[in-house]
Write a protein that holds these residues in place. Structure first.
Motif, PDB file in Angstrom:
ATOM      1  N   ALA A 104       7.286   8.050 -10.167  1.00  0.00           N
ATOM      2  CA  ALA A 104       7.482   8.876 -11.984  1.00  0.00           C
ATOM      3  C   ALA A 104       6.158   9.132 -12.195  1.00  0.00           C
ATOM      4  O   ALA A 104       5.767  10.071 -13.158  1.00  0.00           O
ATOM      5  CB  ALA A 104       8.606   7.643 -13.400  1.00  0.00           C
ATOM      6  N   GLY A 105       5.189   8.130 -11.953  1.00  0.00           N
ATOM      7  CA  GLY A 105       3.482   7.748 -12.766  1.00  0.00           C
ATOM      8  C   GLY A 105       3.551   9.533 -12.569  1.00  0.00           C
ATOM      9  O   GLY A 105       2.501   9.963 -13.156  1.00  0.00           O
ATOM     10  N   THR A 153       0.759  -1.264   0.146  1.00  0.00           N
ATOM     11  CA  THR A 153       0.191  -0.116  -0.147  1.00  0.00           C
ATOM     12  C   THR A 153       1.026   0.886  -0.252  1.00  0.00           C
ATOM     13  O   THR A 153       1.943   1.267   1.268  1.00  0.00           O
ATOM     14  CB  THR A 153      -1.308  -0.143   1.236  1.00  0.00           C
ATOM     15  N   SER A 154       0.684   2.434  -0.698  1.00  0.00           N
ATOM     16  CA  SER A 154       1.236   3.871  -0.370  1.00  0.00           C
ATOM     17  C   SER A 154       0.674   4.901  -0.354  1.00  0.00           C
ATOM     18  O   SER A 154      -1.186   4.692  -0.121  1.00  0.00           O
ATOM     19  CB  SER A 154       1.660   4.089  -1.603  1.00  0.00           C
ATOM     20  N   LYS A 155       0.581   5.612   0.126  1.00  0.00           N
ATOM     21  CA  LYS A 155      -0.541   7.224   0.268  1.00  0.00           C
ATOM     22  C   LYS A 155      -0.337   8.233  -0.481  1.00  0.00           C
ATOM     23  O   LYS A 155       1.326   8.221  -0.508  1.00  0.00           O
ATOM     24  CB  LYS A 155      -0.602   7.894   1.651  1.00  0.00           C
ATOM     25  N   ILE A 156      -0.225   9.431  -1.210  1.00  0.00           N
ATOM     26  CA  ILE A 156      -0.331  10.193  -1.927  1.00  0.00           C
ATOM     27  C   ILE A 156      -0.554  11.529  -1.132  1.00  0.00           C
ATOM     28  O   ILE A 156      -2.251  11.351  -0.825  1.00  0.00           O
ATOM     29  CB  ILE A 156      -0.807  10.611  -3.318  1.00  0.00           C
ATOM     30  N   HIS A 157       0.282  12.349  -0.649  1.00  0.00           N
ATOM     31  CA  HIS A 157      -0.239  13.849  -0.198  1.00  0.00           C
ATOM     32  C   HIS A 157       0.280  14.482  -1.040  1.00  0.00           C
ATOM     33  O   HIS A 157       1.882  14.352  -1.837  1.00  0.00           O
ATOM     34  CB  HIS A 157       1.445  12.962   1.564  1.00  0.00           C
ATOM     35  N   TYR A 214      -0.817  -0.159 -10.842  1.00  0.00           N
ATOM     36  CA  TYR A 214       0.109  -1.712 -11.766  1.00  0.00           C
ATOM     37  C   TYR A 214       1.605  -1.769 -11.308  1.00  0.00           C
ATOM     38  O   TYR A 214       2.476  -2.402 -11.071  1.00  0.00           O
ATOM     39  CB  TYR A 214       0.137  -1.306 -12.690  1.00  0.00           C
ATOM     40  N   ASP A 215       1.992  -0.356 -10.583  1.00  0.00           N
ATOM     41  CA  ASP A 215       3.720   0.009 -10.575  1.00  0.00           C
ATOM     42  C   ASP A 215       4.338  -0.602  -9.058  1.00  0.00           C
ATOM     43  O   ASP A 215       3.535  -0.456  -8.442  1.00  0.00           O
ATOM     44  CB  ASP A 215       4.300   0.798 -10.927  1.00  0.00           C
ATOM     45  N   LYS A 216       5.274  -1.809  -9.272  1.00  0.00           N
ATOM     46  CA  LYS A 216       5.240  -2.095  -8.177  1.00  0.00           C
ATOM     47  C   LYS A 216       6.558  -1.419  -7.237  1.00  0.00           C
ATOM     48  O   LYS A 216       6.742  -1.739  -5.709  1.00  0.00           O
ATOM     49  CB  LYS A 216       5.832  -3.930  -8.651  1.00  0.00           C
ATOM     50  N   ARG A 222      -5.370   5.257 -15.356  1.00  0.00           N
ATOM     51  CA  ARG A 222      -5.825   3.302 -14.739  1.00  0.00           C
ATOM     52  C   ARG A 222      -4.353   3.218 -14.195  1.00  0.00           C
ATOM     53  O   ARG A 222      -4.217   2.450 -12.972  1.00  0.00           O
ATOM     54  CB  ARG A 222      -6.009   2.709 -16.189  1.00  0.00           C
ATOM     55  N   GLY A 223      -3.089   3.844 -14.223  1.00  0.00           N
ATOM     56  CA  GLY A 223      -1.963   2.811 -13.874  1.00  0.00           C
ATOM     57  C   GLY A 223      -1.681   3.850 -12.029  1.00  0.00           C
ATOM     58  O   GLY A 223      -1.346   3.263 -11.325  1.00  0.00           O
ATOM     59  N   ILE A 224      -2.521   4.621 -12.066  1.00  0.00           N
ATOM     60  CA  ILE A 224      -2.261   5.088 -10.653  1.00  0.00           C
ATOM     61  C   ILE A 224      -3.217   4.884  -9.826  1.00  0.00           C
ATOM     62  O   ILE A 224      -3.208   4.250  -8.796  1.00  0.00           O
ATOM     63  CB  ILE A 224      -2.150   6.687 -10.631  1.00  0.00           C
ATOM     64  N   ALA A 225      -3.873   4.643 -10.935  1.00  0.00           N
ATOM     65  CA  ALA A 225      -5.858   4.096  -9.508  1.00  0.00           C
ATOM     66  C   ALA A 225      -5.447   2.747  -9.146  1.00  0.00           C
ATOM     67  O   ALA A 225      -6.320   2.424  -8.073  1.00  0.00           O
ATOM     68  CB  ALA A 225      -6.870   4.389 -10.029  1.00  0.00           C
ATOM     69  N   THR A 226      -5.185   1.902  -9.846  1.00  0.00           N
ATOM     70  CA  THR A 226      -4.474   0.598  -9.904  1.00  0.00           C
ATOM     71  C   THR A 226      -3.578   0.274  -9.036  1.00  0.00           C
ATOM     72  O   THR A 226      -3.008  -0.685  -8.905  1.00  0.00           O
ATOM     73  CB  THR A 226      -5.398  -0.375 -11.641  1.00  0.00           C
TER      74      THR A 226
END
Length: 173
Positions: free
Chosen positions: A154-155, A18-22, A145-147, A139-143
């Motif tokens: 970067a996305g 999991t991660s959080k964007i501030h 995908y990047d591990k 979609r790449g940010i919402a789901t």
């Protein structure tokens, strides 16, 4: 060192990584600063790092680093964050958490004054929520995908740049 960076930016939960964007946004729902943390990390601790990354460049002079006011969620309500804003001459538009108000009242006269905030300015806090929706339209940010945290960040920066470009290309109202 790289392993520590991954551990710091990706948290573990029952659902996996999991991660959080501030982030900080202007009134036109454009991103000004981004910080990525692990999902279990506290929000309040990221308030100052996000504000320290805000740089608004005007046509002339040095970049501006002090907004007139900061509207934030209750999660960012802390004595330290308010002191930081007061020291820099920035108006705080952050409602007080219920437990903080109870603790302040318990102290009586030593607890200090109640926190006030401009309700009209606080209504504009939805710009951050709208910006998150714009980011997650990709979609790449919402789901997620990047591990790796590096490629995910970067996305986020790429999508933020796309939001700025779209806004600059819009005809003026």
């Amino acid at each position: 060192r790289k392993l520590r960076l991954k551990e710091a930016l990706l948290g573990r939960s029952r659902g996996g990584l999991t991660s959080k964007i501030h982030l900080a946004a202007d009134r036109r729902c454009r991103p000004l600063a981004l910080v990525l943390t692990a999902g279990q990390a506290g929000d309040s601790l990221q308030f100052i790092p996000v504000l320290d990354r805000v740089r608004v460049r005007l046509p002339v002079g040095r970049p501006r680093t002090r907004p007139a006011a900061v509207a934030a969620d209750k999660a960012y309500s802390s004595r330290g964050n308010r002191a930081y804003l007061r020291k820099r001459g920035i108006k705080a538009v952050i409602p007080e958490k219920r437990d903080q108000a109870v603790n302040r009242k318990k102290k009586g006269a030593r607890g200090g004054r109640p926190v006030s905030h401009d309700a009209g300015l606080y209504k504009e806090r939805n710009t951050v929520e709208r910006l998150i929706n714009k980011l997650k339209a990709w979609r790449g940010i919402a789901t997620r995908y990047d591990k790796s945290p590096e490629s995910y960040l970067a996305g986020l920066h790429l999508r933020a740049a796309m939001i700025w470009i779209d806004d600059l290309l819009k005809p003026a109202d």
